[in-house]
Structure formats: C-alpha cells, structure tokens
Scaffold this motif. Sequence first.
Motif, short mmCIF file in Angstrom:
data_model
loop_
_atom_site.label_atom_id
_atom_site.label_comp_id
_atom_site.label_asym_id
_atom_site.label_seq_id
_atom_site.Cartn_x
_atom_site.Cartn_y
_atom_site.Cartn_z
N PHE A 261 5.32 12.77 0.43
CA PHE A 261 4.33 12.32 1.46
C PHE A 261 3.97 13.08 2.09
CE2 PHE A 261 4.29 10.79 5.63
CZ PHE A 261 3.16 10.35 6.07
N HIS B 244 12.98 2.05 5.17
CA HIS B 244 12.04 2.09 3.36
C HIS B 244 11.53 0.55 4.42
CE1 HIS B 244 12.00 -1.51 0.11
NE2 HIS B 244 10.83 0.31 0.06
N ILE C 167 9.21 1.12 7.44
CA ILE C 167 8.14 1.30 7.30
C ILE C 167 7.24 0.56 6.38
CG2 ILE C 167 6.63 3.47 5.58
CD1 ILE C 167 8.93 5.16 6.30
N ARG C 168 8.16 -0.10 4.79
CA ARG C 168 7.24 -1.37 4.56
C ARG C 168 6.47 -2.19 5.62
NH1 ARG C 168 10.83 -4.12 0.19
NH2 ARG C 168 11.94 -5.24 2.48
N ALA D 211 9.51 10.37 -0.23
CA ALA D 211 9.73 10.84 0.90
C ALA D 211 8.69 12.51 0.92
CB ALA D 211 10.23 10.71 2.17
N LYS E 194 4.95 4.77 7.98
CA LYS E 194 5.03 6.03 7.68
C LYS E 194 5.32 7.01 7.72
CE LYS E 194 4.72 6.96 2.57
NZ LYS E 194 4.21 6.70 1.43
N ASP E 195 4.85 7.84 8.92
CA ASP E 195 4.71 8.65 9.68
C ASP E 195 7.20 8.83 10.48
OD1 ASP E 195 2.49 9.78 9.27
OD2 ASP E 195 1.60 9.17 11.18
#
Length: 757
Positions: A516, A438, A441-442, A513, A447-448
């Motif tokens: 997404f 997390h 990604i943050r 997730a 995000k991929d």
Amino acid sequence: MKNYLIHDEWKIIEEGFHPQYNKISESIFSLGNGRKGGRGNFEEKYSGQTLQGNYIAGVYYPDKTRVGWWKNGYPEYFAKVLNAANWIGINVKVDGEELDLAHMIIESFQRVLNMKEGTLSRSFVASFKSGKQLKVTSLRFLSIVTPEVGAIRYTVQPLNFSGKIKVTPFVDFDVINEDSNYDEKFWVGEYLENLGNEGYLTAHTKKTKFLVCSGMKYNVLLDGKEHAVHIENESREKYIESSFTLDLKQKQEITLFKYGVNTSSEYFNKSRLAYESKEILNEAFETGFEALLGEHKETWARKWETSDIKIKGDVAAQQGIRFNIFQLNQTYTGDDERLNIGPKGFTGEKYGGSTYWDTEAYCFPFYLATAPQKVAKNLLVYRYKHLEKAIENAQKLGFTGGAALYPMVTINGEECHNEWEITFEEIHRNGAIAYAIHDYIRHTGDKDYLAEYGFEVLLAMSRFWSQRVNWSAQKKQFVLLGVTGPNEYENNVNNNFHTSNMAVWTLKYTLEAIDFLKKNHTERYAALCKKASFDEANETSRWKEIVENMYLPWDEERQIYLQQDGFLDKDLTPASEINPAERPISQHWSWDRILRSPYIKQADTLQSLFWFEERYETEFIARHFDFYEPLTVHESSLSSCVHTVLAAKIGRPEKAYEMYLRTSRLDLDDYNNDTEDGLHITSMGGTWMAVVMGFGGMRVSGGKLTFNPILPDGWTGYSFMIRFRGALLKVNVNKDNVEVINESPIKVEVLLNGKEI
Ligand code: BGC
C-alpha cells in the motif's frame, strides 16, 4: 456473588449501609474524568474498612521490583499510579463527638451513583452515643468539562438537638499506597498555603519528580443563605485544614460547598503550578456549584447520546451495561495520547494503573465505535510513542536490528512486569497491538494511518517475530518455542496456536502495508525505510518464508487447532466436573496442579477464532468452541466476552446470554470476590463487545458495517449507537423488527442480515 445493590436503569443505589461491603462499594461508587479519579470514599472520617484512593492520570512512581529470585532481563521497577491527596475530606464534630459511621447507629442511609449525570450522592441520619441525631446529605462530582476541578455539596442538620457543630474541610497529602513494595511513602511536601477558606498543598513524587498541587476553597450557607464563618486554619507537613464552628438550633441546616483543584506538572509548568491551580480554583468558585454541575451534566448527556445501550425488559442487564459504559467513559476521554487505560482505571491500586494488552484487545473497539475518531487513534499513538522503548525492551532480551517487543505492563514504555513466564513469554501482546492498527483502519477507513504511524510499529514487530521463531529441522517448519498464550494457566509452552497465528498474521499484514505504501505514499515509504534501515528485499523474503512455513498445532482427528503442542495429553475432564467448592481453581489449587490441568483461564485459541472469524466457516468455529468452552474456567474477567460473541455467532443464544451475564454485572454483583480491589475496567470494553458484536452481530467487513442481530430471551428489545466513518447510526432491535437509523447526513452502506440497505 453479592446482591445488595438496587436495580435501576440509570443509578447504582445502596439502600442501608453495608459496612462489610464498604470496600466493594467504594470501588463501585468511584468517580473519574479521564484526568483524575477517586474511589467512593466518604468525605468525613471513617475508621471502618476502607481503601482510600485518589489518582491523577500519568503521575506514577517506579516502585523497586520485589522478587524472590532475580532473573536477567527483569525490569528494575513496577510503575504505580500513586494514591494522591485526599481532597474530598470534610470532618464533622457535634459537641465534641466525631462523625464516624463505623461507630454510630445509622438510619436511612442511601448512596447513589447517578450514571446519567456523573454524580455521587449520599444521605443518612446518624445517631451519636449521646443520642443526638444528625442528618447529612452530600453530592460530589469530578468535572468532565474542567478536569482539574471537583466539587462537593455537603449539608448537615441537627434533627433532635441544638448544639455546636464543627466542620473541618481538609486536604491531606500524607497518604500511602497499600501496595507499596517497601512500605515507603512516595510524596514529598514542597509548599503549602492555608489562609481562611482557601488552601493549597504542593508535593512531588520521589524519583519521578512529578509535581502535584491540590487545593480547596469553600463557602457556607446557613438555611440556604450565604453565611460568613469564623475560620481557624491549621497546617502541618502535607496537610491543611480550615475549620469553622456554628451554634445550630434544631433543624437548622449548614451547607458547605467545597471546590477542589488537582493539577500536575504533566499539564502545567512546575514553576507556575500553584499559581495556575489558584486561577482554576477561583474561576470554579466564581462559576459556582450549580453552574459547574450544569455544564458537567450537559457534557455527560452528550457522551451518552453516542455511547448508550438501551435494554428493554431487563433492568439488571440495563444497569449492568450502563455501568460498564459509564466507567469506560470516566476512565479514558482520549484527549491526551500519553494516557491509557489501566485494568482498574482510577478505582484501586491493583495493576498499578499501568497499560496491558487489555487496551487493544478489549477496550479499543468500544472507543472506536462510540467516540470521535481521535480517541481511538490516540490509543494507537500512545504505542507509537513507546516504539523506541519497545525496541530497547527487545534489545534487553537479545533481539537486534530494530525488533520491538512491547511490554506486558507499562506506564512509560518500559516493561514493569517481573514474572518471567509473562514478561518474556506472553508475547502475543505484540499481536494485539498490530490487530488494533488493523481494526482502526478497517473501521475508520483511515489507511493513511499506516504512513503516519502504523507502518513503523508493524515493521518493528515483524522484525521481532522474524527473530523469535526458529526453524525446526525435525518438523521442517518454523516454530515458536517457550511462550505463554493468553491462557496464563499454561506457561512456557511450545507453539501456542494464538501466538503463532498472530505472528504470521502480523508478517502478512506488514507485507500488505508495504504494498500500500509503495503505491500510495512512495516518498514517505522511502523515508521510513531509511529511518529504520529497512532492507526490504532481504527482510521480507524471510517473512514470506515464515508465512508459508509456520507450524500451527492441528489435530487431524478432531479437526481443530490445538492450544499448544501436547495439549491432547492432558486429562480432558470438563470444568463442570470440578468440585464447586474448589472454584476458582486459582484460589484453591496449587500452581503446579493448575499448570498440568486442561483448564483454560481465558479465551486463547478462541481469541484467534474471534479475531479472524472471516477465515472460517461457522461450523469450524463451533467445533473449536465445543472443544474449548467446556475446559474454560473464565477466571480472568476478560474471558466471557469473547465466548459471548462466539456463542452468538454459532447460534447458541442461551450460552451467549449465560456468558454475557458474567461480564455485565461482574463488579456490581462481585462475581469474582475481588471488586474491593477496584473495578475491572478493561473487561468493561468486553461487555460492550458482548452486546454490540455478540447480540448485535456487528462487524466491519469489506468496508461496510454489517449486523446480524439476535434478541436474548427475556429482553423485549435493545438499541445501541455506532459511529462509522463520520456517520452516527442507531440500531434498534425489537421482537418483530430491526431498525437501523442514520442520525447523520452522511451516507453509509450497511448489511443487515446479509442484505444491503
Ligand atoms: C489476565 C491478563 C490481563 C491481566 C490484566 C490477567 O489476569 O490473564 O490477560 O492482561 O489480568 O487485566
């Protein structure tokens, strides 16, 4: 606490030899380059207190577990990154008398770790029993450019005599690990070659059969001019030396340039290892010491450009933070996803060089914000590559259907830890791994990553939590029984808030997730579901139930989360009342007394509040801090950084600074009396967080970088660098203003004290 090192902004300096602290100094003066590292041992013989240590990344031995009473599920072995060949050795004799600082009168001794340039130097004058005085100076580095290579410049000069000086460069593979469980030697010699000024030793590890080649080659200068010497070679199993003797007149000077190579079958084909080692060593030899050093310094300069923290007005604090950053950069360079960060890095044997939750919880943010994106990503990929083993690990404990429990301690994905209360119960480690995904990604916006690797790991961990909780008919909620939280001074408790909180959060995050992936990576998601036999509807409906109905221990009266069930039954006398002579309690109290006490080894409930502060009002966090901080004894090096960040957040700058001091100079001042075992490398990531997230108030929120800086009293200013989504920012905090400078052409939005800039 010790205070024998000189405060300097860029250097660690020992002035005058302190033999009683030599093992501490050996840890502090360690060098590393991500692929190998070694303690600050002397080149020449030293018969005083010493822990010899040279370590090669990834080369370990599965030392058979030693345990009093075997329990089903215990791992068979404890992996140890092995003490490898001593390649730095250079013995010296003067007219038959041996140079050994343990038995000599030593004058003007100085040992310096130059953190800016990545070098270790030493100089001293030593008097033999005969009264002869020899001056020695040396400089050593482990190339950060060609990680197999190290080089030493070693100069001797007779000050008050003329005589025969014998110099013996050697490589010794006949080494031990002091922490070997059964006093075994782990290396088996395979091949040696020793001819003139060049020699190689190849040995393999028992059981794991890693092959390592260590070699040396040297040249000699007399009074600054290349000098041909007559060399005598001697070899025996796992040992080579190649000595020469010169008749020196008073004040003449011999300089030896010794080049070392260390290669392993992790990077080279076994059948070509000796050949490749020769190639690398000869190339280094041709390049020459100054040129190798030059490129090494340049690379260090570039590392500092993006990772340095400057502190104005407090030299001790400046030295402390740079030491932490330097050691982190020496330990992990992020170019190999098979490697990770042991709690002692390459500076000692303790913890076996294995990976703990420390990496994700304390080191990850440093690499994420100061190094290229792939460096932090590789730390995540390391866990991804261990997923199969984490699933097997959970299977051994009775979990099914692809549930994964990552090990508490590991080198290759298998669990190595054998204390049941930790191995089986300290399961919050799974949460730290999910949190790091997390965090990555943050910070990066990548995000991929979920489609690439992240989701598979999250899914397997969610499956674990889903089986590990159980429904309490009495509470009519899900509970998490028999766990150990980060505070290891409590074992086998029920409903540790942090662990339960991590379980629920991981389930929620995995659900997000899935949403997404369904929208953005439909095909990949379908393929991943198939691969993992994921019954989405059934499995996620249970997860949702758990998320909605998880029991978290809460005290209505104090309005705080409780560390675990029953915590309020304890005698809550603050830690300040413990007799100082009985601190640390881990060294003075029985384990039984510690377990019954309210004292907290390291941030536990507060760890969750730190990670999830966005959920809570500042006043709510302060209430928890005021309850838990007085009970915390900070007997893990990983504790005070979290308390610094929270204290700064809730407006307690003095407390923040007090906590910061404990983490920043922990090893330099040997706060916990254990630096001789090696440095607290993983807590060094915590020190970085203490400055950047604590004082600098840096967070990433809503896709933006935010800063809420404070300036500790006694500092006139500080600055730090942050890499963020391709940009490089410099944050300058001064008495009157805060500057954020974008040193890149990439546009970034930043919130400074709540204002968008
Ligand atoms: C801490 C653990 C940590 C380990 C290795 C222990 O003392 O309690 O949280 O993982 O050391 O650093």
